[in-house]
Design a protein around this motif. Structure first.
Motif, mmCIF file in Angstrom:
data_model
loop_
_atom_site.group_PDB
_atom_site.id
_atom_site.type_symbol
_atom_site.label_atom_id
_atom_site.label_comp_id
_atom_site.label_asym_id
_atom_site.label_seq_id
_atom_site.Cartn_x
_atom_site.Cartn_y
_atom_site.Cartn_z
ATOM 1 N N ARG A 84 -2.817 -11.344 -8.298
ATOM 2 C CA ARG A 84 -3.287 -12.123 -9.432
ATOM 3 C C ARG A 84 -2.085 -12.591 -10.242
ATOM 4 O O ARG A 84 -1.245 -11.800 -10.645
ATOM 5 C CB ARG A 84 -4.219 -11.289 -10.312
ATOM 6 C CG ARG A 84 -5.488 -10.835 -9.632
ATOM 7 C CD ARG A 84 -6.389 -12.019 -9.324
ATOM 8 N NE ARG A 84 -6.795 -12.719 -10.515
ATOM 9 C CZ ARG A 84 -7.835 -12.358 -11.275
ATOM 10 N NH1 ARG A 84 -8.564 -11.303 -10.941
ATOM 11 N NH2 ARG A 84 -8.156 -13.041 -12.346
ATOM 12 N N ARG A 85 -2.009 -13.890 -10.459
ATOM 13 C CA ARG A 85 -0.896 -14.443 -11.210
ATOM 14 C C ARG A 85 -1.368 -14.963 -12.551
ATOM 15 O O ARG A 85 -2.440 -15.579 -12.640
ATOM 16 C CB ARG A 85 -0.236 -15.574 -10.421
ATOM 17 C CG ARG A 85 0.654 -15.090 -9.302
ATOM 18 C CD ARG A 85 0.946 -16.182 -8.311
ATOM 19 N NE ARG A 85 -0.241 -16.514 -7.532
ATOM 20 C CZ ARG A 85 -0.252 -17.408 -6.553
ATOM 21 N NH1 ARG A 85 0.843 -18.047 -6.248
ATOM 22 N NH2 ARG A 85 -1.348 -17.650 -5.891
ATOM 23 N N PRO A 142 -1.854 -17.362 -15.760
ATOM 24 C CA PRO A 142 -1.886 -18.838 -15.833
ATOM 25 C C PRO A 142 -0.531 -19.453 -16.175
ATOM 26 O O PRO A 142 -0.214 -20.545 -15.715
ATOM 27 C CB PRO A 142 -2.919 -19.105 -16.933
ATOM 28 C CG PRO A 142 -3.785 -17.881 -16.956
ATOM 29 C CD PRO A 142 -2.875 -16.741 -16.610
ATOM 30 N N LEU A 160 -5.315 -23.575 -6.748
ATOM 31 C CA LEU A 160 -5.121 -22.180 -7.125
ATOM 32 C C LEU A 160 -5.490 -21.943 -8.583
ATOM 33 O O LEU A 160 -6.059 -20.896 -8.929
ATOM 34 C CB LEU A 160 -3.665 -21.770 -6.883
ATOM 35 C CG LEU A 160 -3.233 -21.617 -5.430
ATOM 36 C CD1 LEU A 160 -1.757 -21.244 -5.366
ATOM 37 C CD2 LEU A 160 -4.065 -20.560 -4.732
ATOM 38 N N GLU A 199 -8.291 -19.317 -9.883
ATOM 39 C CA GLU A 199 -8.098 -18.312 -10.924
ATOM 40 C C GLU A 199 -9.153 -18.456 -12.012
ATOM 41 O O GLU A 199 -9.696 -17.462 -12.513
ATOM 42 C CB GLU A 199 -6.697 -18.446 -11.530
ATOM 43 C CG GLU A 199 -5.563 -18.076 -10.589
ATOM 44 C CD GLU A 199 -5.560 -16.604 -10.253
ATOM 45 O OE1 GLU A 199 -6.079 -15.807 -11.055
ATOM 46 O OE2 GLU A 199 -5.059 -16.247 -9.174
ATOM 47 N N GLN A 200 -9.472 -19.683 -12.382
ATOM 48 C CA GLN A 200 -10.509 -19.898 -13.385
ATOM 49 C C GLN A 200 -11.871 -19.468 -12.861
ATOM 50 O O GLN A 200 -12.671 -18.870 -13.598
ATOM 51 C CB GLN A 200 -10.531 -21.376 -13.788
ATOM 52 C CG GLN A 200 -9.285 -21.828 -14.529
ATOM 53 C CD GLN A 200 -9.282 -23.306 -14.827
ATOM 54 O OE1 GLN A 200 -10.077 -24.068 -14.266
ATOM 55 N NE2 GLN A 200 -8.393 -23.730 -15.700
ATOM 56 N N ASN A 227 -12.390 -17.114 -10.684
ATOM 57 C CA ASN A 227 -12.407 -15.653 -10.674
ATOM 58 C C ASN A 227 -12.730 -15.096 -12.054
ATOM 59 O O ASN A 227 -13.440 -14.086 -12.185
ATOM 60 C CB ASN A 227 -11.060 -15.114 -10.198
ATOM 61 C CG ASN A 227 -10.838 -15.339 -8.710
ATOM 62 O OD1 ASN A 227 -11.794 -15.422 -7.936
ATOM 63 N ND2 ASN A 227 -9.587 -15.448 -8.308
#
Length: 325
Positions: free
Chosen positions: A172-173, A175, A256, A260-261, A263
């Motif tokens: 997980r990175r 933002p 990506l 992430e959003q 998730n």
């Protein structure tokens, strides 16, 4: 500021005022950097030709960038600059062939001119061979453009590894990290875009130069111009390929960000589904109506707690069976 380059690469400065003494025959290149109005008038007197102003270079129509007027040939090309400072820009440079000399008019300092001035002393150029000076200068500009593309390719490859490499899979990175990558990608997308625009003008200029009689009659200059034209075509194709790779990397990075959003939204959805049944039970037994038998039941409170825990566990089990987490 006016600099005169003589045979052998000897550099001298020409004052913008004073008597208009004739230029020596050994002067093969006249480089005018950000010339003033006095500089322009002084050089027009020495050469006997009209020189384009800064406004003319900037606002000239693309279809009229290359023309011949009398014995002078006028050409304009856009050169990439500020590459090392992270904000690529284009600057218009005027090239004039007059009296067997090359005259360049520029209002910025692209790196190829510095490199060419340093290499001029080793070139076999004699008096009256301004077209050959132009051919070698174009060769230097094209070489610098190739270096810019190589730099862009290396940087984009590093960004691609940072975004999709083995060490980042499943991690997980934040933002901020992805936003930083997007800024880097947009910077090099701008660089390659400016490089492609410059190559287009250089391609048209090289085509025009090859059609000049003074170039066709000079075999070494003609051969060099042909090589430069071939290099420009190859670089244009390579720049298009690099641009498509950057576009793919940009789209993938944006994908990506969307993942992430998604998730984050999935996490909120899971939490909502897990806590919805317990909240429903708590809401029902929190109404405190008089005719609710469970309110007076000795085991009503622990039964409600157990019911809320069981419904939450069942919701988690159902979500796992659906593959949500």
């Amino acid at each position: 500021m006016i600099h005169l380059y003589r045979v052998g690469g000897v550099k001298t400065a020409l004052p913008s005022s004073g008597a208009a003494e004739p230029l020596g025959e050994d002067v093969i290149w006249i480089d005018m950097l950000d010339p003033t109005e006095a500089d322009m008038q002084h050089m027009e007197t020495l050469l006997g030709v009209m020189l384009p102003t800064r406004e003319t270079l900037k606002n000239i129509e693309p279809s009229s960038r290359y023309y011949t007027e009398g014995n002078a040939v006028y050409m304009t090309a856009s050169i990439v600059m500020n590459v090392d400072f992270g904000l690529a820009q284009l600057t218009d440079v005027g090239f004039i062939l007059a009296e067997g000399r090359l005259v360049t008019i520029r209002h910025a300092e692209p790196k190829p001119f510095f490199l060419f001035a340093a290499d001029l002393k080793r070139l076999d150029i004699g008096p009256g061979q301004g077209a050959r000076v132009l051919a070698h200068l174009l060769d230097t500009i094209v070489d610098r453009t190739a270096e810019i593309l190589e730099l862009a390719v290396a940087k984009i490859d590093n960004i691609s590894i940072a975004v999709f490499g083995e060490g980042v899979r499943g991690r997980r990175r934040p933002p901020a990290e992805l936003e930083e990558r997007l800024i880097e990608i947009s910077t090099y997308h701008r660089l390659v875009s400016k490089t492609r625009d410059s190559l287009i003008t250089l391609a048209r200029l090289s085509t025009y130069v090859q059609a000049l009689g003074r170039v066709r009659d000079d075999k070494p200059t003609k051969d060099l111009c042909r090589i430069v034209a071939h290099d420009i075509q190859s670089l244009s194709e390579h720049a298009s390929f690099v641009s498509s790779n950057i576009s793919f990397l940009l789209d993938s990075s944006l994908g990506l960000v969307n993942l992430e959003q998604n998730n984050i939204m999935k996490l909120f959805s899971v939490v909502s589904v897990v806590f919805a049944p317990p909240m429903l039970i708590a809401g029902i037994y929190g109404m405190n109506f008089d005719r609710m038998p469970e309110l007076h039941w000795a085991y009503g409170y622990p039964a409600a707690i157990v019911a809320m825990l069981m419904t939450g566990i069942l919701a988690i089990y159902w979500l796992r069976s659906r593959g949500w987490f």
